[in-house]
Design a protein around this motif. Sequence first.
Motif, PDB file in Angstrom:
ATOM      1  N   ASP A  68      40.745 -25.697  62.705  1.00 55.20           N
ATOM      2  CA  ASP A  68      39.906 -25.682  62.471  1.00 55.20           C
ATOM      3  C   ASP A  68      39.768 -26.415  60.475  1.00 55.20           C
ATOM      4  OD1 ASP A  68      38.478 -25.618  64.391  1.00 55.20           O
ATOM      5  OD2 ASP A  68      36.792 -24.249  64.347  1.00 55.20           O
ATOM      6  N   ARG A  69      40.632 -25.721  59.713  1.00 54.71           N
ATOM      7  CA  ARG A  69      40.870 -25.659  58.635  1.00 54.71           C
ATOM      8  C   ARG A  69      42.028 -27.285  58.651  1.00 54.71           C
ATOM      9  NH1 ARG A  69      42.751 -21.153  55.577  1.00 54.71           N
ATOM     10  NH2 ARG A  69      43.118 -22.677  54.166  1.00 54.71           N
ATOM     11  N   LEU A  70      42.842 -27.113  59.425  1.00 49.32           N
ATOM     12  CA  LEU A  70      43.983 -28.492  59.680  1.00 49.32           C
ATOM     13  C   LEU A  70      43.299 -29.450  60.313  1.00 49.32           C
ATOM     14  CD1 LEU A  70      46.878 -29.364  59.612  1.00 49.32           C
ATOM     15  CD2 LEU A  70      47.038 -28.175  62.487  1.00 49.32           C
ATOM     16  N   LEU A  71      41.839 -29.573  61.355  1.00 48.60           N
ATOM     17  CA  LEU A  71      41.724 -30.461  61.177  1.00 48.60           C
ATOM     18  C   LEU A  71      41.308 -30.805  60.007  1.00 48.60           C
ATOM     19  CD1 LEU A  71      40.162 -29.492  65.080  1.00 48.60           C
ATOM     20  CD2 LEU A  71      41.504 -31.282  65.192  1.00 48.60           C
ATOM     21  N   VAL A  72      40.170 -30.244  59.781  1.00 50.27           N
ATOM     22  CA  VAL A  72      40.015 -30.455  58.463  1.00 50.27           C
ATOM     23  C   VAL A  72      40.391 -31.432  57.520  1.00 50.27           C
ATOM     24  CG1 VAL A  72      37.866 -30.364  56.456  1.00 50.27           C
ATOM     25  CG2 VAL A  72      37.701 -29.233  58.211  1.00 50.27           C
ATOM     26  N   GLU A  73      41.230 -30.686  57.047  1.00 45.23           N
ATOM     27  CA  GLU A  73      42.498 -31.707  55.985  1.00 45.23           C
ATOM     28  C   GLU A  73      43.317 -32.776  56.505  1.00 45.23           C
ATOM     29  OE1 GLU A  73      45.052 -32.189  52.991  1.00 45.23           O
ATOM     30  OE2 GLU A  73      43.433 -31.345  52.876  1.00 45.23           O
ATOM     31  N   ALA A  74      43.373 -32.923  58.215  1.00 44.45           N
ATOM     32  CA  ALA A  74      44.224 -33.750  58.439  1.00 44.45           C
ATOM     33  C   ALA A  74      43.784 -35.048  58.389  1.00 44.45           C
ATOM     34  CB  ALA A  74      44.470 -33.790  59.846  1.00 44.45           C
ATOM     35  N   GLY A  75      41.597 -34.500  58.599  1.00 44.75           N
ATOM     36  CA  GLY A  75      41.045 -36.138  58.721  1.00 44.75           C
ATOM     37  C   GLY A  75      40.584 -36.392  56.944  1.00 44.75           C
ATOM     38  N   MET A  76      41.047 -35.421  56.471  1.00 45.68           N
ATOM     39  CA  MET A  76      40.659 -36.236  54.434  1.00 45.68           C
ATOM     40  C   MET A  76      42.242 -36.781  54.342  1.00 45.68           C
ATOM     41  SD  MET A  76      38.648 -35.279  53.377  1.00 45.68           S
ATOM     42  CE  MET A  76      38.354 -35.878  51.757  1.00 45.68           C
ATOM     43  N   ARG A  77      43.127 -36.391  55.334  1.00 37.41           N
ATOM     44  CA  ARG A  77      44.512 -36.888  54.711  1.00 37.41           C
ATOM     45  C   ARG A  77      44.021 -38.219  55.307  1.00 37.41           C
ATOM     46  NH1 ARG A  77      49.651 -32.918  55.542  1.00 37.41           N
ATOM     47  NH2 ARG A  77      48.668 -31.750  54.126  1.00 37.41           N
ATOM     48  N   ILE A  78      44.179 -38.290  56.783  1.00 39.52           N
ATOM     49  CA  ILE A  78      43.518 -40.047  57.426  1.00 39.52           C
ATOM     50  C   ILE A  78      42.575 -40.375  56.250  1.00 39.52           C
ATOM     51  CG2 ILE A  78      42.719 -41.415  58.689  1.00 39.52           C
ATOM     52  CD1 ILE A  78      43.153 -38.812  60.524  1.00 39.52           C
ATOM     53  N   ARG A  79      41.533 -40.343  55.471  1.00 39.48           N
ATOM     54  CA  ARG A  79      40.997 -40.863  54.947  1.00 39.48           C
ATOM     55  C   ARG A  79      41.343 -41.021  53.914  1.00 39.48           C
ATOM     56  NH1 ARG A  79      36.548 -43.437  55.103  1.00 39.48           N
ATOM     57  NH2 ARG A  79      38.117 -45.114  53.633  1.00 39.48           N
ATOM     58  N   ARG A  80      41.623 -40.795  53.048  1.00 37.17           N
ATOM     59  CA  ARG A  80      42.965 -40.727  51.168  1.00 37.17           C
ATOM     60  C   ARG A  80      43.319 -41.639  51.998  1.00 37.17           C
ATOM     61  NH1 ARG A  80      42.554 -35.257  50.502  1.00 37.17           N
ATOM     62  NH2 ARG A  80      44.631 -34.912  51.488  1.00 37.17           N
ATOM     63  N   SER A  81      44.345 -42.334  53.198  1.00 42.09           N
ATOM     64  CA  SER A  81      45.158 -43.050  53.334  1.00 42.09           C
ATOM     65  C   SER A  81      44.523 -44.590  54.337  1.00 42.09           C
ATOM     66  CB  SER A  81      46.831 -43.009  54.781  1.00 42.09           C
ATOM     67  OG  SER A  81      46.354 -41.717  54.413  1.00 42.09           O
ATOM     68  N   LEU A  82      43.358 -44.284  53.845  1.00 42.92           N
ATOM     69  CA  LEU A  82      43.149 -46.096  53.467  1.00 42.92           C
ATOM     70  C   LEU A  82      41.912 -46.449  52.640  1.00 42.92           C
ATOM     71  CD1 LEU A  82      42.051 -44.752  57.685  1.00 42.92           C
ATOM     72  CD2 LEU A  82      43.978 -46.233  57.083  1.00 42.92           C
ATOM     73  N   ARG A  83      41.529 -47.202  53.152  1.00 41.87           N
ATOM     74  CA  ARG A  83      40.612 -48.262  51.667  1.00 41.87           C
ATOM     75  C   ARG A  83      39.161 -47.819  52.206  1.00 41.87           C
ATOM     76  NH1 ARG A  83      41.291 -54.518  53.638  1.00 41.87           N
ATOM     77  NH2 ARG A  83      40.377 -52.696  55.864  1.00 41.87           N
ATOM     78  N   ASP A  84      38.257 -47.900  51.052  1.00 42.31           N
ATOM     79  CA  ASP A  84      37.040 -47.207  51.672  1.00 42.31           C
ATOM     80  C   ASP A  84      35.416 -48.144  52.484  1.00 42.31           C
ATOM     81  OD1 ASP A  84      37.149 -45.427  49.169  1.00 42.31           O
ATOM     82  OD2 ASP A  84      36.216 -46.460  47.878  1.00 42.31           O
ATOM     83  N   SER A  85      36.068 -49.315  52.836  1.00 47.85           N
ATOM     84  CA  SER A  85      35.366 -50.026  53.896  1.00 47.85           C
ATOM     85  C   SER A  85      36.387 -49.445  55.743  1.00 47.85           C
ATOM     86  CB  SER A  85      35.567 -51.465  53.743  1.00 47.85           C
ATOM     87  OG  SER A  85      37.121 -51.944  53.327  1.00 47.85           O
ATOM     88  N   ASP A  86      37.297 -49.090  55.454  1.00 52.96           N
ATOM     89  CA  ASP A  86      37.295 -48.680  56.937  1.00 52.96           C
ATOM     90  C   ASP A  86      36.999 -47.152  57.186  1.00 52.96           C
ATOM     91  OD1 ASP A  86      40.060 -50.994  56.428  1.00 52.96           O
ATOM     92  OD2 ASP A  86      41.073 -49.486  55.335  1.00 52.96           O
ATOM     93  N   THR A  87      36.592 -47.184  58.012  1.00 54.99           N
ATOM     94  CA  THR A  87      36.027 -46.370  59.145  1.00 54.99           C
ATOM     95  C   THR A  87      37.271 -44.924  60.031  1.00 54.99           C
ATOM     96  OG1 THR A  87      33.865 -47.427  59.470  1.00 54.99           O
ATOM     97  CG2 THR A  87      34.115 -45.633  60.827  1.00 54.99           C
TER      98      THR A  87
END
Length: 291
Positions: A68-87
């Motif tokens: 579960d912690r891995l999924l949360v961290e993976a999601g955050m890494r994807i989020r940080r790789s993108l622009r604020d406007s991306d979903t």
Amino acid sequence: HNPDAEAEVHRLAYYDQLTGFPNRDLLRDRLNQAIALSQTSGSRGAFFIVNLNDFSTINSTRGYTVGDRLLVEAGMRIRRSLRDSDTVARLGGDEFAVVIEGLGDDDESAATKAQAMAASISEALHEPFELATPAITIGACIGVSLFRGGESVEQLLGNCDIALHKAKASGRGALRFFDPEMQAALDQRSSLEQDLRIAVKNKTLSLHYQAQTDNSGTVIGAEVLLRWNHPVRGLVSPLEFIPIAEETGLIEELGYWVIEKACHQILQWSAEPATSGLRLAVNVSAHQFRL
């Protein structure tokens, strides 16, 4: 009227409980909006499906809490790789989705930008996760489909699934784009698979025998060659239909049929003095040995 309660109901309905990212339902809504905007603006967009490698192994070897912690961290890494406007959304299990808008009105340029963004996600997910000892390294495969407006959400989900399947087939950490030629090839393969199922069931394939000789040129036997004369396509190469038979499990039934036919043939030959000494070679798929 309780605004807090309404907000909580909305959160439960549209957001993933573990990661806090939009869930599949909200993703569909965002993707619909992005497609509509792309159609009116003429600007391309991109849709990614990101699949974490070997996530089920992490769950079984390190436990669900670490998973579960891995999924949360993976999601955050994807989020940080993108622009604020991306979903960024969680599709469920070990899959995330990304919607990117405003990639310009040129296909090639949009594809280049999308590839760079997907590569950035891939790089971030390949970095070790310091969640346990030893650190966990997983990486991801990514399927990408561009959209121009006019596509349906189902179509884009399907396109990305196909691209992701290709990415997984080509190795860990791969990135693949969907393209119509890929779809056409898959449609043809699917059609061929259905026809092969019918041919195997009805036993309409045939065996040919290629003579084998010794050093002096004397015929000492034959090699069995399997042939499929398709009613529409004509002769289909074994290089084309044998892999399909192996992947679908049809090879077991087909292989036994070939061996049975070959045994009947050798029995007929053994009854004739001129052919009683001939040997018959049959190629057997490695897949059949494992069945």
